[in-house]
Design a protein around this motif. Structure first.
Motif, PDB file in Angstrom:
ATOM      1  N   UNK A  58       0.846  -1.197   0.000  1.00 13.37           N
ATOM      2  CA  UNK A  58       0.000   0.000   0.000  1.00 13.37           C
ATOM      3  C   UNK A  58       0.882   1.247   0.000  1.00 13.37           C
ATOM      4  N   UNK A  59       1.940   1.226   0.838  1.00 14.25           N
ATOM      5  CA  UNK A  59       2.834   2.393   0.884  1.00 14.25           C
ATOM      6  C   UNK A  59       3.641   2.532  -0.411  1.00 14.25           C
ATOM      7  N   UNK A  60       4.000   1.410  -0.995  1.00 12.32           N
ATOM      8  CA  UNK A  60       4.682   1.410  -2.302  1.00 12.32           C
ATOM      9  C   UNK A  60       3.759   2.083  -3.327  1.00 12.32           C
ATOM     10  N   UNK A  61       2.476   1.758  -3.289  1.00 13.19           N
ATOM     11  CA  UNK A  61       1.516   2.368  -4.219  1.00 13.19           C
ATOM     12  C   UNK A  61       1.413   3.879  -3.963  1.00 13.19           C
ATOM     13  N   UNK A  62       1.321   4.269  -2.696  1.00 13.48           N
ATOM     14  CA  UNK A  62       1.210   5.704  -2.382  1.00 13.48           C
ATOM     15  C   UNK A  62       2.424   6.451  -2.932  1.00 13.48           C
ATOM     16  N   UNK A  77       2.288   6.834  -6.688  1.00 16.85           N
ATOM     17  CA  UNK A  77       1.310   7.846  -7.093  1.00 16.85           C
ATOM     18  C   UNK A  77       1.931   9.245  -6.979  1.00 16.85           C
ATOM     19  N   UNK A  78       2.626   9.507  -5.884  1.00 16.52           N
ATOM     20  CA  UNK A  78       3.279  10.814  -5.714  1.00 16.52           C
ATOM     21  C   UNK A  78       4.295  11.064  -6.830  1.00 16.52           C
ATOM     22  N   UNK A 111      13.902  10.512  -1.233  1.00 17.38           N
ATOM     23  CA  UNK A 111      13.529   9.424  -2.137  1.00 17.38           C
ATOM     24  C   UNK A 111      12.634   9.927  -3.260  1.00 17.38           C
ATOM     25  N   UNK A 112      11.738  10.845  -2.952  1.00 22.04           N
ATOM     26  CA  UNK A 112      10.789  11.308  -3.968  1.00 22.04           C
ATOM     27  C   UNK A 112      11.493  12.032  -5.124  1.00 22.04           C
ATOM     28  N   UNK A 113      12.397  12.964  -4.801  1.00 17.94           N
ATOM     29  CA  UNK A 113      13.053  13.700  -5.889  1.00 17.94           C
ATOM     30  C   UNK A 113      13.965  12.784  -6.716  1.00 17.94           C
TER      31      UNK A 113
END
Ligand code: PHE
Length: 445
Positions: free
Chosen positions: A145-149, A152-153, A314-316
């Motif tokens: 679920x967190x991998x999916x979130x 999505x971001x 991680x996001x960038x």
């Protein structure tokens, strides 16, 4: 043809490229690798590789992108053709592989942000934290679920475009990241007993160094600087010709290295101050550090800040990995940015599922003695990135060398004095050193 989009400013580009480079590789991987490999000795070898081979390949990638104004595959096709675009294809394959497991780990960081708010992490006993971590990552549902979130971001930023998505996100997130890092370092190095950690990181113990250490440092350098896969080719392709590209490459390399060293200074002193083992491996940030936070005043708050720091970093980085693939579909396959981002995002999400499950219910399934997660990490960071870097160096050094020199001098018309040193590195030193270290590390030589 539509004019290619450019970065809004020089700072925007540097922050986006630094955002790509600074990631889980710096904050999660670097401190535990230094911890396992003798601290200061690993640091010295790492620094030597970063400022010779790393910096040279960084510049090579940015120059390739700017000369061609194309994605990682298209750049080679446009500048030379033949078999060369295969390098780009390997890069795009590496992007799928890396992001699939990277996003799983990034998902853990989001889950740990939540856990620090709910108080679930306020446990002082590392054994108990170990079972909490083990239980969480081996769960068949929750990490997915967190991998999916997280995916999505990532998709959301990339589909918003280069300027409105990637550059804007980097301009907000990178300053936040530096601020968080500073707050946490001050907290860590002022703990009683922190000096032992600082000494450990700064005083080299060469008795721990083997060829595996050197090859680990090399793959860590490529992974951490986002090299070998075309991320910097892609970001470089949105650069204007007026930019001083060499200085930008220098800044990105420097910022990335500073964050790695600072993360070492954040994590190792805290680990030593509370008497934990620095060679705890990948669990260091998810098991040992929460135990450290639990023993400090306002620990849950610092734990939250720390996992937020990891998630932002991680996001960038994830955004730049997805952009490698999306830029190819947009440039060369005529697919819209929106459809490409969503479709590729879904495929990468699906590819991440076996990685996540290999840490739990699929644990018995191994290939070459490795679980799926470890295999993905091995194939990408140990093989694809260094090999990609090797061929990128050869391409710039031997195939487009004349044009590359001109491109570097575009912003003021003066060919810089160090150009021949760079030439010797990309033509000879980087390819030979990478090949040698790879073969040694794999035990072939
Ligand atoms: N450099 C990123 C990190 O350190 C990961 C990454 C690898 C990003 C390859 C892009 C390309 O976490």
């Amino acid at each position: 043809m539509m004019k290619r989009e450019h970065w809004g400013s020089r700072l925007g580009f540097i922050l986006a490229a630094a955002g790509s480079a600074v990631g889980l590789g710096n904050i999660w991987k670097f401190p535990y690798m230094a911890g396992e490999n003798g601290g200061g000795a690993f640091l010295l070898i790492y620094l030597a590789l970063v400022f010779t081979i790393g910096l040279s390949v960084m510049l090579a990638e940015m120059v390739l992108g700017r000369m061609a104004e194309k994605n990682a595959i298209g750049a080679f096709a446009k500048l030379k053709g033949g078999a060369w675009p295969l390098i780009g294809f390997c890069g795009v394959a590496a992007a799928f592989i890396i992001l699939s497991f990277y996003s799983v780990v990034a998902g853990w960081t989001i889950s740990y942000m939540v856990k620090s708010v709910t108080g679930a992490l306020a446990i002082e006993d590392p054994d108990q934290l170990g079972s909490l971590f083990g239980g969480f990552i081996s769960d068949p549902v929750s990490p997915l679920i967190y991998h999916a979130i997280f995916m999505v971001l990532t998709v959301f930023v990339v589909l918003s475009g280069v300027g409105a998505g990637i550059e804007r996100a980097s301009k907000i997130l990178m300053p936040a990241l530096f601020a968080l890092l500073l707050v946490l370092i001050v907290r860590s190095v002022t703990l009683p007993g922190a000096e032992a950690g600082i000494t450990f990181l700064l005083s080299p113990d060469f008795s721990k160094v083997t060829w595996t250490t050197v090859s680990d440092a090399l793959s860590q350098a490529f992974f951490s600087l986002s090299l070998g896969m075309g991320a910097m080719i892609t970001y470089g392709s949105y650069l204007s010709k007026k930019e001083n590209i060499a200085s930008s490459a220098g800044w990105v390399t420097l910022l990335d290295t500073m964050v790695a060293v600072m993360s070492g200074l954040l994590i190792l002193p805290a680990v030593f101050a509370f008497g934990f083992d620095p060679s705890a491996g990948p669990g260091l940030t998810f098991i040992t550090l929460p135990a450290v936070f639990a023993q400090m005043p306002f620990g849950s708050f610092f734990a939250f800040l720390f996992f937020l720091l990891l998630a932002i970093a991680a996001l960038t980085s994830a955004v730049s990995i997805l952009e490698v693939v999306v830029a190819y579909f947009v440039d060369d396959r005529g697919i819209s940015r929106k459809s490409a981002s969503i479709t590729v995002g879904v495929i990468i999400f699906l590819m991440g599922i076996p990685s996540s499950l290999s840490l739990g219910i699929m644990g018995d399934f191994t290939i070459f003695g490795m679980g799926f997660f470890d295999l993905m990490d091995f194939v990408s960071s140990k093989l694809l990135l260094p090999i990609g870097g090797l061929f990128i160096s050869l391409f710039v050094g031997w195939v487009v060398w004349g044009k590359a020199k001109e491109d570097i001098a575009l912003h003021n018309g003066i060919v810089p004095f160090w150009i021949n040193a760079w030439g010797i590195i990309v033509k000879f030193i980087a390819p030979v050193a990478i090949a040698f270290i790879l073969l040694k590390g794999l035990g072939v030589l």
